[in-house]
Design an enzyme around this catalytic site. Sequence first.
Site, short mmCIF file in Angstrom:
data_model
loop_
_atom_site.label_atom_id
_atom_site.label_comp_id
_atom_site.label_asym_id
_atom_site.label_seq_id
_atom_site.Cartn_x
_atom_site.Cartn_y
_atom_site.Cartn_z
CG ASN A 10 -1.68 1.25 1.43
OD1 ASN A 10 -1.73 2.10 0.53
ND2 ASN A 10 -2.31 1.39 2.59
CD1 TRP A 11 3.68 1.34 -2.93
CD2 TRP A 11 3.48 2.55 -4.81
NE1 TRP A 11 4.47 0.77 -3.90
CE2 TRP A 11 4.36 1.48 -5.05
CE3 TRP A 11 3.20 3.44 -5.85
CZ2 TRP A 11 4.97 1.29 -6.30
CZ3 TRP A 11 3.78 3.25 -7.09
CH2 TRP A 11 4.67 2.18 -7.30
CE LYS A 12 0.06 3.22 4.85
NZ LYS A 12 0.19 3.30 6.31
CG HIS A 96 -5.59 1.92 5.42
ND1 HIS A 96 -5.08 2.88 6.25
CD2 HIS A 96 -4.61 1.01 5.25
CE1 HIS A 96 -3.83 2.57 6.55
NE2 HIS A 96 -3.52 1.44 5.95
CD GLU A 98 -2.61 5.53 6.85
OE1 GLU A 98 -2.63 5.54 5.61
OE2 GLU A 98 -1.69 4.97 7.51
CD GLU A 167 -3.05 -2.36 7.41
OE1 GLU A 167 -2.03 -2.70 6.78
OE2 GLU A 167 -3.61 -1.27 7.24
N GLY A 173 3.09 2.47 10.66
CA GLY A 173 4.01 3.58 10.46
C GLY A 173 4.86 3.90 11.68
CB SER A 212 5.89 -1.65 11.68
OG SER A 212 5.51 -0.33 11.99
#
Length: 256
Positions: A10-12, A96, A98, A167, A173, A212
């Site tokens: 997942n490149w975000k 997700h 975020e 997650e 992160g 992570s």
Amino acid sequence: MGEKLLIAGNWKMHKTPTETVEYFKEFLPLVNEVNNVEVLICPPFIDIPAAVKTTEGSNIQIGAQNCYFEKEGAFTGEISPVMLKAAGCKYVILGHSERRHIFGESNELINKKVISALEEGLKVILCVGETLEERESGLTFTVIESQLRLGLSGVENFLDRIEIAYEPVWAIGTGVAAKPEDAEEVHKFIYQILNELNSNQAGNIRVLYGGSVKPSNAEAILSQPHIKGVLVGGASLKPNDFAQIVKIGAKLAEVK
Ligand code: 13P
């Protein structure tokens, strides 16, 4: 358990279309021998055409990080599952943390997106996970259960096109992944709930771990019996690191 491990990136909000092409030029030769795991990369929307084109004919699949639930209309700034499918996406990540915590997405909204993405023939990676506060209050299992039940409401017969990503928000992160045995405990619980939702299909769902993941911890994480893949953020941005994780998955696939 016939499914291959799923190693997903997942490149975000990272990389331009030009950087996307450069990434795959470097990444593809590193993994072109690997065919016993499924590899997926989810770049930002704007990079999807470049990613699809550059990976044509390879084993790499491309997905998106989000979508809206309507097919089209006056929804400024949104992207529909129809568009993702037409652009060559196979998967979409939904729910997700975020999206949940920065953009305020509710389980109800996420559920609408899940239904709509499945209707368009996309596969869904539904993300679930507790915050640090929830974990410390002993609410981990309660939160995960309600995210699963509400997120998957109405699609219990289509679980064969869904993967789950566990997650834990506190591990995303931060550089500090969950302990493999702690993640395993939650993964086991997730399979238990999935089994209650649809006992015929639950066994084919892959429950991925995210938070992570890096080359140095991927083996310990992927060795757990109920961890069927990983969803990698930061380390998927570096072709070398992500290729190493893919190869660790490929090595373990021989024995899992
Ligand atoms: P990191 O691997 O950067 O912790 O991100 C995990 C994640 O959120 C993947 O979706």
